[in-house]
Enzyme design. Structure first.
Site, PDB file in Angstrom:
ATOM      1  N   ARG A   1       0.344  47.239  17.382  1.00 40.27           N
ATOM      2  CA  ARG A   1      -1.245  47.540  17.357  1.00 40.27           C
ATOM      3  C   ARG A   1      -2.207  46.454  17.724  1.00 40.27           C
ATOM      4  O   ARG A   1      -3.046  46.112  17.093  1.00 40.27           O
ATOM      5  CB  ARG A   1      -1.443  48.082  15.740  1.00 40.27           C
ATOM      6  CG  ARG A   1      -0.439  49.138  15.586  1.00 40.27           C
ATOM      7  CD  ARG A   1      -0.780  50.365  16.008  1.00 40.27           C
ATOM      8  NE  ARG A   1       0.046  51.495  15.568  1.00 40.27           N
ATOM      9  CZ  ARG A   1       1.276  51.630  16.194  1.00 40.27           C
ATOM     10  NH1 ARG A   1       1.394  51.193  17.387  1.00 40.27           N
ATOM     11  NH2 ARG A   1       1.917  52.616  15.525  1.00 40.27           N
TER      12      ARG A   1
ATOM     13  N   SER B   1      -3.177  55.747   9.602  1.00 38.63           N
ATOM     14  CA  SER B   1      -2.957  54.966   8.570  1.00 38.63           C
ATOM     15  C   SER B   1      -3.834  53.959   8.291  1.00 38.63           C
ATOM     16  O   SER B   1      -4.491  53.225   9.295  1.00 38.63           O
ATOM     17  CB  SER B   1      -1.646  54.346   9.296  1.00 38.63           C
ATOM     18  OG  SER B   1      -0.663  55.295   9.227  1.00 38.63           O
TER      19      SER B   1
ATOM     20  N   GLU C   1      -5.091  48.410   9.112  1.00 37.41           N
ATOM     21  CA  GLU C   1      -5.133  48.627  10.510  1.00 37.41           C
ATOM     22  C   GLU C   1      -6.237  49.468  11.185  1.00 37.41           C
ATOM     23  O   GLU C   1      -6.588  49.223  12.176  1.00 37.41           O
ATOM     24  CB  GLU C   1      -3.769  49.812  10.724  1.00 37.41           C
ATOM     25  CG  GLU C   1      -3.658  50.363  12.314  1.00 37.41           C
ATOM     26  CD  GLU C   1      -2.439  51.090  12.320  1.00 37.41           C
ATOM     27  OE1 GLU C   1      -1.234  50.779  11.769  1.00 37.41           O
ATOM     28  OE2 GLU C   1      -2.293  52.077  13.161  1.00 37.41           O
TER      29      GLU C   1
HETATM   30  P1  FAD Z   1     -11.768  54.064  18.037  1.00 38.60           P
HETATM   31  O1  FAD Z   1     -11.500  54.262  16.464  1.00 38.60           O
HETATM   32  O2  FAD Z   1     -13.152  54.473  18.504  1.00 38.60           O
HETATM   33  O3  FAD Z   1     -11.829  52.362  18.334  1.00 38.60           O
HETATM   34  C1  FAD Z   1     -10.585  51.729  18.135  1.00 38.60           C
HETATM   35  C2  FAD Z   1     -10.870  50.272  18.518  1.00 38.60           C
HETATM   36  O4  FAD Z   1     -10.742  50.527  20.083  1.00 38.60           O
HETATM   37  C3  FAD Z   1     -12.211  49.771  18.396  1.00 38.60           C
HETATM   38  O5  FAD Z   1     -12.080  48.312  18.353  1.00 38.60           O
HETATM   39  C4  FAD Z   1     -12.714  49.819  19.747  1.00 38.60           C
HETATM   40  O6  FAD Z   1     -14.017  49.123  19.956  1.00 38.60           O
HETATM   41  C5  FAD Z   1     -11.856  49.871  20.685  1.00 38.60           C
HETATM   42  N1  FAD Z   1     -12.052  50.664  21.719  1.00 38.60           N
HETATM   43  C6  FAD Z   1     -12.353  51.947  21.840  1.00 38.60           C
HETATM   44  N2  FAD Z   1     -12.450  52.452  23.158  1.00 38.60           N
HETATM   45  C7  FAD Z   1     -12.175  51.261  23.872  1.00 38.60           C
HETATM   46  C8  FAD Z   1     -12.376  50.831  25.402  1.00 38.60           C
HETATM   47  N3  FAD Z   1     -12.751  52.014  26.423  1.00 38.60           N
HETATM   48  N4  FAD Z   1     -12.099  49.943  25.779  1.00 38.60           N
HETATM   49  C9  FAD Z   1     -12.178  49.029  24.695  1.00 38.60           C
HETATM   50  N5  FAD Z   1     -11.906  48.897  23.482  1.00 38.60           N
HETATM   51  C10 FAD Z   1     -11.963  50.166  23.134  1.00 38.60           C
HETATM   52  N6  FAD Z   1      -2.664  55.509  15.674  1.00 38.60           N
HETATM   53  C11 FAD Z   1      -1.561  55.214  16.085  1.00 38.60           C
HETATM   54  O7  FAD Z   1      -1.340  54.211  16.568  1.00 38.60           O
HETATM   55  N7  FAD Z   1      -0.428  56.166  15.622  1.00 38.60           N
HETATM   56  C12 FAD Z   1      -0.375  57.228  15.222  1.00 38.60           C
HETATM   57  O8  FAD Z   1       0.653  57.842  14.912  1.00 38.60           O
HETATM   58  C13 FAD Z   1      -1.746  57.699  14.618  1.00 38.60           C
HETATM   59  N8  FAD Z   1      -1.907  59.102  13.873  1.00 38.60           N
HETATM   60  C14 FAD Z   1      -3.133  59.275  13.576  1.00 38.60           C
HETATM   61  C15 FAD Z   1      -3.419  60.457  12.957  1.00 38.60           C
HETATM   62  C16 FAD Z   1      -4.635  60.812  12.457  1.00 38.60           C
HETATM   63  C17 FAD Z   1      -4.935  62.137  11.752  1.00 38.60           C
HETATM   64  C18 FAD Z   1      -5.700  60.137  12.660  1.00 38.60           C
HETATM   65  C19 FAD Z   1      -7.053  60.478  12.377  1.00 38.60           C
HETATM   66  C20 FAD Z   1      -5.628  58.483  13.410  1.00 38.60           C
HETATM   67  C21 FAD Z   1      -4.146  58.393  13.858  1.00 38.60           C
HETATM   68  N9  FAD Z   1      -4.063  57.231  14.322  1.00 38.60           N
HETATM   69  C22 FAD Z   1      -2.982  56.739  14.863  1.00 38.60           C
HETATM   70  C23 FAD Z   1      -5.383  56.203  14.721  1.00 38.60           C
HETATM   71  C24 FAD Z   1      -6.148  56.391  15.794  1.00 38.60           C
HETATM   72  O9  FAD Z   1      -6.104  57.612  16.403  1.00 38.60           O
HETATM   73  C25 FAD Z   1      -5.455  55.445  17.111  1.00 38.60           C
HETATM   74  O10 FAD Z   1      -5.730  54.134  16.859  1.00 38.60           O
HETATM   75  C26 FAD Z   1      -6.260  55.600  18.384  1.00 38.60           C
HETATM   76  O11 FAD Z   1      -5.745  54.947  19.595  1.00 38.60           O
HETATM   77  C27 FAD Z   1      -7.939  55.319  18.180  1.00 38.60           C
HETATM   78  O12 FAD Z   1      -8.419  55.811  19.415  1.00 38.60           O
HETATM   79  P2  FAD Z   1      -9.888  55.857  19.369  1.00 38.60           P
HETATM   80  O13 FAD Z   1     -10.547  56.270  20.758  1.00 38.60           O
HETATM   81  O14 FAD Z   1     -10.319  56.668  18.459  1.00 38.60           O
HETATM   82  O15 FAD Z   1     -10.561  54.408  19.034  1.00 38.60           O
END
Ligand code: FAD
Length: 301
Positions: free
Chosen positions: A174, A224, A294
């Site tokens: 991560r 998580s 996380e």
């Molecule tokens: P955001 O939450 O919007 O941002 C997360 C971080 O990424 C922030 O620091 C942001 O600044 C940065 N960021 C976002 N976009 C960019 C970009 N274009 N360039 C640079 N930095 C950027 N995660 C897992 O790893 N495994 C799982 O199995 C998993 N299961 C999930 C299940 C559920 C029901 C939920 C709600 C979440 C889950 N997650 C899981 C967490 C999450 O979906 C992941 O971490 C996902 O990759 C986050 O993407 P996001 O676009 O929502 O990022």
């Protein structure tokens, strides 16, 4: 701020909004307003926006789908950059797929499966954007981004652009180089392998079914909350400590998955943070382990 907005609009950098409530931009449905909300549609617009923000001394951060982020109740001072529809693209070529940073990670996995390409099945239940997934080195089912990523297009905070290869991303659990050096992912190329469409679909269905049984998918949450400590699982520790159902205001340690905190509708960021601290204190007292979040915390406290 008005002067900056005028200049952003003059530079035609995409949509710009003032005092944008962020609760609608996170899966926890929590978060106060961003002073400024900027949605560039091209790399040129992104670079122009970064230059103007720098010139005006306005801090910025980037948000994807907000599925791993807790935005504070006071919201974010400065600008939030959310990549717009111009980055919502996908292109297949042989065994690679190129996706824009705002493309849905789940949709990417589905589309790859339909093309008969294997490697992205693990992403079928990760509800973020491609940019957020790369930043987080998102993963599940014994795989993660680092296993399939070929290269990433990044715009650094000074507006310069670079393509980084997999080995330059410093992937660990991560974690990526982007946690140390501020840059924005605009596009990613994944190298997959030819596979059997039916087998890919079957694996994805199995993963989906497992998630439906073990995660509170009908509730507002952010996946998580804590990282797994070495050789253990945060969910196991929290469940064993009897913390499922622990409640603070509108936030609750999920009855379904102990490492999820769900929002019953009126939870504040403070509710979630208080609950997180209570969980941390209990696990530290009972197991001597400090759980590390996380989810990422953003905004003014
Ligand atoms: P955001 O939450 O919007 O941002 C997360 C971080 O990424 C922030 O620091 C942001 O600044 C940065 N960021 C976002 N976009 C960019 C970009 N274009 N360039 C640079 N930095 C950027 N995660 C897992 O790893 N495994 C799982 O199995 C998993 N299961 C999930 C299940 C559920 C029901 C939920 C709600 C979440 C889950 N997650 C899981 C967490 C999450 O979906 C992941 O971490 C996902 O990759 C986050 O993407 P996001 O676009 O929502 O990022």
């Amino acid at each position: 701020m008005e002067q900056l907005v005028a200049e952003l609009e003059q530079a035609r950098i995409g949509r710009v909004r003032l005092h944008e409530p962020l609760a609608g931009h996170t899966t926890w449905k929590i978060g106060g307003p961003a002073d400024l909300f900027v949605m560039p549609d091209t790399e040129e617009q992104l670079a122009a926006a970064l230059a103007l923000l720098y010139r005006h001394g306005v801090p910025w951060c980037v948000l994807g789908r907000g599925s791993n982020t807790l935005v504070s109740d006071k919201g974010i001072r400065g600008a939030v950059i959310k990549l717009g529809d111009g980055f919502d693209e996908i292109r297949f070529e042989d065994d690679t797929v190129t996706a824009g940073a705002s493309y849905s990670f789940i949709k990417l996995s589905v589309m790859a499966g339909k093309e008969g390409l294997t490697g992205l099945e693990f992403a079928g239940g990760i509800p973020g954007t491609v940019g957020g997934a790369v930043y987080m080195n998102a993963g599940a089912h014994n795989s993660d981004i680092s296993r399939i990523l070929q290269s990433v297009d990044i715009t650094w905070e000074d507006g310069s652009r670079e393509v980084l290869g997999n080995e330059q991303m410093a992937f660990t659990y991560r974690h990526t180089i982007l946690h140390e050096r501020r840059g924005i992912v605009t596009r990613a190329v994944f190298r997959l392998e030819e596979g059997d469409r039916k087998e890919i679909a079957a694996a994805m269905a199995t993963y989906k079914d497992r998630r439906r049984r073990t995660q509170p998918l009908q509730m507002a949450c952010a996946g998580s909350v804590f990282r797994n400590p070495p050789n253990d699982h945060a969910a196991r520790l929290i469940e064993t400590a009897g913390l499922k159902g622990l409640r603070e205001g509108g936030a609750e340690v999920s009855q379904v998955h102990a490492n999820f905190i769900v929002n019953h509708g009126d939870a504040t960021a403070e509710d979630v943070l208080t609950l997180m601290r209570r969980v941390q204190q209990t696990i530290e007292q009972t197991n001597g382990i400090l759980l590390v979040p996380e989810v990422l915390l953003m905004g003014e406290r």
